[in-house]
Design a protein around this motif. Sequence first.
Motif, mmCIF file in Angstrom:
data_model
loop_
_atom_site.group_PDB
_atom_site.id
_atom_site.type_symbol
_atom_site.label_atom_id
_atom_site.label_comp_id
_atom_site.label_asym_id
_atom_site.label_seq_id
_atom_site.Cartn_x
_atom_site.Cartn_y
_atom_site.Cartn_z
ATOM 1 N N MET A 60 0.851 -1.190 0.000
ATOM 2 C CA MET A 60 0.000 0.000 0.000
ATOM 3 C C MET A 60 0.885 1.237 0.000
ATOM 4 N N LYS A 61 0.439 2.294 -0.692
ATOM 5 C CA LYS A 61 1.135 3.570 -0.661
ATOM 6 C C LYS A 61 0.119 4.659 -0.324
ATOM 7 N N GLU A 62 0.490 5.543 0.596
ATOM 8 C CA GLU A 62 -0.473 6.559 1.037
ATOM 9 C C GLU A 62 0.202 7.907 1.223
ATOM 10 N N ASP A 63 -0.622 8.950 1.086
ATOM 11 C CA ASP A 63 -0.168 10.326 1.285
ATOM 12 C C ASP A 63 -0.873 10.939 2.491
ATOM 13 N N ILE A 64 -1.133 10.122 3.501
ATOM 14 C CA ILE A 64 -1.866 10.576 4.680
ATOM 15 C C ILE A 64 -0.922 10.850 5.844
ATOM 16 N N THR A 65 -0.030 9.910 6.136
ATOM 17 C CA THR A 65 0.944 10.108 7.209
ATOM 18 C C THR A 65 2.223 10.765 6.700
ATOM 19 N N GLY A 66 2.331 10.924 5.394
ATOM 20 C CA GLY A 66 3.501 11.538 4.774
ATOM 21 C C GLY A 66 3.256 11.619 3.288
ATOM 22 N N SER A 67 4.315 11.694 2.510
ATOM 23 C CA SER A 67 4.199 11.751 1.056
ATOM 24 C C SER A 67 4.756 10.472 0.454
ATOM 25 N N GLY A 68 3.885 9.697 -0.184
ATOM 26 C CA GLY A 68 4.315 8.456 -0.821
ATOM 27 C C GLY A 68 4.836 7.431 0.159
ATOM 28 N N VAL A 69 4.177 7.295 1.315
ATOM 29 C CA VAL A 69 4.606 6.337 2.336
ATOM 30 C C VAL A 69 4.151 4.931 1.930
ATOM 31 N N VAL A 70 5.100 4.001 1.835
ATOM 32 C CA VAL A 70 4.802 2.614 1.481
ATOM 33 C C VAL A 70 4.697 1.794 2.755
ATOM 34 N N ARG A 71 3.622 0.996 2.868
ATOM 35 C CA ARG A 71 3.396 0.172 4.058
ATOM 36 C C ARG A 71 2.783 -1.151 3.636
ATOM 37 N N PRO A 72 2.771 -2.160 4.531
ATOM 38 C CA PRO A 72 2.296 -3.496 4.143
ATOM 39 C C PRO A 72 0.870 -3.525 3.592
ATOM 40 N N GLY A 73 -0.035 -2.742 4.172
ATOM 41 C CA GLY A 73 -1.417 -2.740 3.710
ATOM 42 C C GLY A 73 -2.367 -3.436 4.657
ATOM 43 N N ASN A 74 -1.886 -4.452 5.353
ATOM 44 C CA ASN A 74 -2.734 -5.141 6.339
ATOM 45 C C ASN A 74 -2.543 -4.563 7.739
ATOM 46 N N ASP A 75 -1.844 -3.435 7.814
ATOM 47 C CA ASP A 75 -1.559 -2.840 9.118
ATOM 48 C C ASP A 75 -2.433 -1.622 9.402
ATOM 49 N N VAL A 76 -3.386 -1.335 8.500
ATOM 50 C CA VAL A 76 -4.285 -0.201 8.698
ATOM 51 C C VAL A 76 -5.718 -0.624 8.381
#
Length: 359
Positions: A60-76
């Motif tokens: 998963m990539k998100e611009d919520i906690t930062g810019s272009g933050v990549v995370r596992p996806g099953n952790d949110v």
Amino acid sequence: MHRTTELHRVTAALCAIAVALAVVFTGHPAPARADGEVFDTGHVDAFYVSAPGGELTLSMKEDITGSGVVRPGNDVTLKVAEEAWSEATEGIDGIGVPTYYLPQTQDSSLLWPGWDTQSAQSAGYTDINFEFVEVTGPGDIFVFETAGFGDIQPVTDAGALDLVSGDVINQAYPAHRHVNWAFSEPGIYTMTVQAESNGDTSNQVTYTWDVGDAEATPREEESDTDHGAESSAELDDVTLGEASSDEPVSSNSGSRSGGGSSGGATRGAASAAGTKAAEQQAQDKNRKDRTERKERKERKPARAADKTTPAAENVDTVAAAGYYDSGQNLLPWGIGILGLGMLVLGLALARLALIKGRD
């Protein structure tokens, strides 16, 4: 006591060795514990496909906690707020009911989920399938695109708007893409997804969606109750009209002896019967609707022989309605501008030749 302590130490050491061997031979550490973050607004590429070290990877990539933050996806948890409830989907053929609706174009008050496959092209992964291994939830999930002139287009290979276990969404070329999402009931939904390309399959990620306010009265039941109340009132009016038609009309200057009591009892019985009939009608309708939704939810999509997706065929039209990708949709514009420039140049040369000919 000494022997017992030594036995505990040996047992602990053996357990530690077993865990270490499991990590070495499987290549995967123990799953990380979710940190409990909830995203309810902002941009998130829920399905982010990349290829670190040449290995197809889904995250998963998100611009919520930062810019272009990549995370596992099953952790949110992806939160679809109660404010997403909308009647906009009621008129769409294939949905037909109000839903918790996340539009294709960004609404700053809601979550804006999409996907991104551009990072995987460096390893040769361009045509990517999102395979929905398992989809669960209390209601139906719908995913679709809004194209030019308001046309509604499915995005699954099965060609249906609802998303079920076994469905596939094909992204035929590297793109950053957003679509419409809709959920028919409040509650917790999960999607276990994996990416596939060039015969390679990525890791599986289970995405969790928390839709609406589960403690609130379900919207459908509220609607059915209101409908039942209206039906009850209509039935009461009709029944009362029939019951009172056989009775003599009382004068304003006096009262009928015994007639009022009899008429009141008749109207009371008719009202009770009408209310009961309306409640039964509403319950029957509710059961029928839920049965139909369950059957649709359990539908197993027919797999198309080819991998052609409507989205890939209508990129230009979709782009005009808020769909955006890596820039391939600009090619027709470039060709058009180049052609126009050549036409102007040709006319100028023709005019110049004509002037020289006159001289």
